[in-house]
Design an enzyme around this catalytic site. Structure first.
Site, PDB file in Angstrom:
ATOM      1  N   PHE A  18       0.834  -1.202   0.000  1.00  0.00           N
ATOM      2  CA  PHE A  18       0.000   0.000   0.000  1.00  0.00           C
ATOM      3  C   PHE A  18       0.868   1.251   0.000  1.00  0.00           C
ATOM      4  O   PHE A  18       1.877   1.326   0.718  1.00  0.00           O
ATOM      5  CB  PHE A  18      -0.863   0.074   1.266  1.00  0.00           C
ATOM      6  CG  PHE A  18      -1.817  -1.060   1.473  1.00  0.00           C
ATOM      7  CD1 PHE A  18      -3.119  -0.971   1.011  1.00  0.00           C
ATOM      8  CD2 PHE A  18      -1.436  -2.204   2.160  1.00  0.00           C
ATOM      9  CE1 PHE A  18      -4.024  -2.011   1.231  1.00  0.00           C
ATOM     10  CE2 PHE A  18      -2.320  -3.251   2.382  1.00  0.00           C
ATOM     11  CZ  PHE A  18      -3.625  -3.148   1.909  1.00  0.00           C
ATOM     12  N   ASP A  19       0.464   2.251  -0.769  1.00  0.00           N
ATOM     13  CA  ASP A  19       0.948   3.604  -0.549  1.00  0.00           C
ATOM     14  C   ASP A  19       0.234   4.138   0.696  1.00  0.00           C
ATOM     15  O   ASP A  19      -0.756   3.553   1.150  1.00  0.00           O
ATOM     16  CB  ASP A  19       0.640   4.462  -1.785  1.00  0.00           C
ATOM     17  CG  ASP A  19       1.073   5.908  -1.620  1.00  0.00           C
ATOM     18  OD1 ASP A  19       2.099   6.152  -0.953  1.00  0.00           O
ATOM     19  OD2 ASP A  19       0.385   6.795  -2.150  1.00  0.00           O
ATOM     20  N   GLY A  20       0.728   5.253   1.235  1.00  0.00           N
ATOM     21  CA  GLY A  20       0.125   5.787   2.458  1.00  0.00           C
ATOM     22  C   GLY A  20      -0.925   6.845   2.204  1.00  0.00           C
ATOM     23  O   GLY A  20      -2.136   6.581   2.240  1.00  0.00           O
TER      24      GLY A  20
ATOM     25  N   PHE B  61      -1.131  -0.849  -4.318  1.00  0.00           N
ATOM     26  CA  PHE B  61      -2.104   0.236  -4.426  1.00  0.00           C
ATOM     27  C   PHE B  61      -1.415   1.593  -4.302  1.00  0.00           C
ATOM     28  O   PHE B  61      -0.655   1.825  -3.351  1.00  0.00           O
ATOM     29  CB  PHE B  61      -3.151   0.124  -3.307  1.00  0.00           C
ATOM     30  CG  PHE B  61      -3.990  -1.122  -3.349  1.00  0.00           C
ATOM     31  CD1 PHE B  61      -5.082  -1.213  -4.189  1.00  0.00           C
ATOM     32  CD2 PHE B  61      -3.694  -2.209  -2.533  1.00  0.00           C
ATOM     33  CE1 PHE B  61      -5.871  -2.361  -4.222  1.00  0.00           C
ATOM     34  CE2 PHE B  61      -4.463  -3.360  -2.557  1.00  0.00           C
ATOM     35  CZ  PHE B  61      -5.556  -3.432  -3.407  1.00  0.00           C
TER      36      PHE B  61
END
Length: 388
Positions: free
Chosen positions: A231-233, A348
């Site tokens: 995941f991106d943040g 993502f």
């Protein structure tokens, strides 16, 4: 007018009918089968995938666009015994099945499993080829939703969907916005006595986690024993609050803001609920002393700097009661090379710049079209670029 009251015979008939229905339902649920039964939606983590993400339907899509619906349906029927080729979401779905197998070993009667739903706007006549393809690859997909040209978005909540994956950017955007209540608030950030910044924040809500799937430019071998999700943040797990500050006021203001609000949790983003669902399943393995052998591994891959703005991210996850297995702070460095080492089944990110970089390095990427990042391309306003 006097109220019409049910006669004793009416009540007796209804009671008998209810008993018959309960008996039929119990009989169906007790039927034995070697094939795993899908779990009840209220217990499951439901993953809805479109037919074009599960399978590569590039040629079929071309027929639809150039020759129309009737020729498309005819082609699918004539080739319904020919399995479709795997698409972008295929390895992800296979990895979900691996996790289910492990969960069933540890919890034979448990229903906290992944439930994969095929969610497509295809005509029902195309369903035979889709079913044949699913059986050909031995995929555990029992629930179908074929809407005959209509958008399937309205069905996502009825299926209790935790994540929706599609190739259609419009449908993904609708899913993310589903249930979100628009809200704007502002606050003044005092940087020093001479400079004041007013930051406008966009509210978030209970939209459905969703993303647009992209197949990588080159194929990369992926784990066959562990589901790996990256995941991106900001604007993915978290809201775009901090991303707004970066885009509109620069890094120095962003660093000062994150330091000041280090102990204030970030608002949730569109994929937070999916990370939470993964975490709940991970805990099922931890409870059986299987932490080191857990078949789910999560990664945070963020452009944030660790020392300057990383603490707020980790404290936010802690406040949510969530764990991330690996946190990678890149301080603006390209994500592609690192993702090539991680080899996730899905990554993502909210910015197409990072999606393209990931694809080039062989990563299956999923774009989350959410937040202020959609108005920018490589740091420049898209509207400004169009005017030039």
């Amino acid at each position: 007018m006097s109220e019409i009251k049910a006669t004793p015979s009416d009540k007796k008939d209804r009671t008998a009918e209810e008993k018959d229905w309960a008996a039929a339902k119990a009989h169906f649920e007790n039927l034995k089968s070697k094939k795993p039964r899908p779990p009840k939606p209220k217990y499951a983590v439901t993953i809805a995938v479109s037919s074009r993400t599960l399978f590569d339907m590039t040629a079929e899509r071309k027929i639809f666009e150039e020759e129309g619906m009737e020729k498309y349906v005819q082609h699918q029927q004539e080739n319904e015994d020919e399995p479709l080729k795997p698409g972008a979401a295929f390895p992800f779905v296979k990895a979900l099945m691996v996790v289910n197998e492990r969960l069933r070993e540890l919890y034979p009667d448990g229903e906290e499993l992944f439930d994969i739903v095929l969610m497509t706007n295809n005509h029902a006549q195309v369903g035979v080829r889709l079913m044949n393809s699913i059986n050909h690859y031995d995929l555990t997909i029992e629930r179908f939703c074929m809407t005959g040209g209509q958008s399937p978005i309205g069905y996502l909540k009825a299926y209790m969907t935790n994540l929706y994956l599609s190739r259609d950017s419009k449908k993904v955007g609708e899913a993310i916005e589903e249930g979100i209540v628009p809200k704007k608030c502002s606050f003044v950030l005092n940087i020093n006595r001479t400079r004041r910044r007013q930051i406008i924040l966009r509210g978030t809500g209970s939209g459905i986690a969703a993303a647009i799937m992209f197949k990588p430019d080159v194929e990369t071998p992926l784990s066959e024993t562990q589901l790996r999700v990256a995941f991106d943040g900001d604007a993915v797990l978290f809201s775009d609050e901090s991303e707004i500050i970066v885009k509109q006021h620069g890094l120095d203001t962003f660093f000062e803001h994150e330091k000041k609000y280090e102990n204030k949790p970030l608002a949730q983003g569109p994929l937070k609920c999916f990370l939470e669902a993964l975490g709940n399943l991970q805990k099922k393995f931890y409870a059986k002393n299987e932490r080191l052998q857990c078949p789910i591994r999560t990664f945070l891959v963020t452009a944030r700097s660790a020392a300057s703005s990383g603490a707020r991210v980790l404290k936010t996850l802690r406040s949510w009661g969530l764990e991330i297995d690996e946190a990678l702070f890149l301080a603006g460095a390209p994500k592609g090379p690192l993702l090539q080492k991680i080899r996730p089944h899905i990554f993502f990110d909210d910015q197409m710049f990072h999606i393209e970089g990931a694809k080039e390095m062989g990563t299956i990427a999923a774009h989350v079209p959410y937040g202020i990042g959609q108005k920018y391309n490589k740091g420049k306003l898209i509207e400004v670029e169009k005017q030039k």
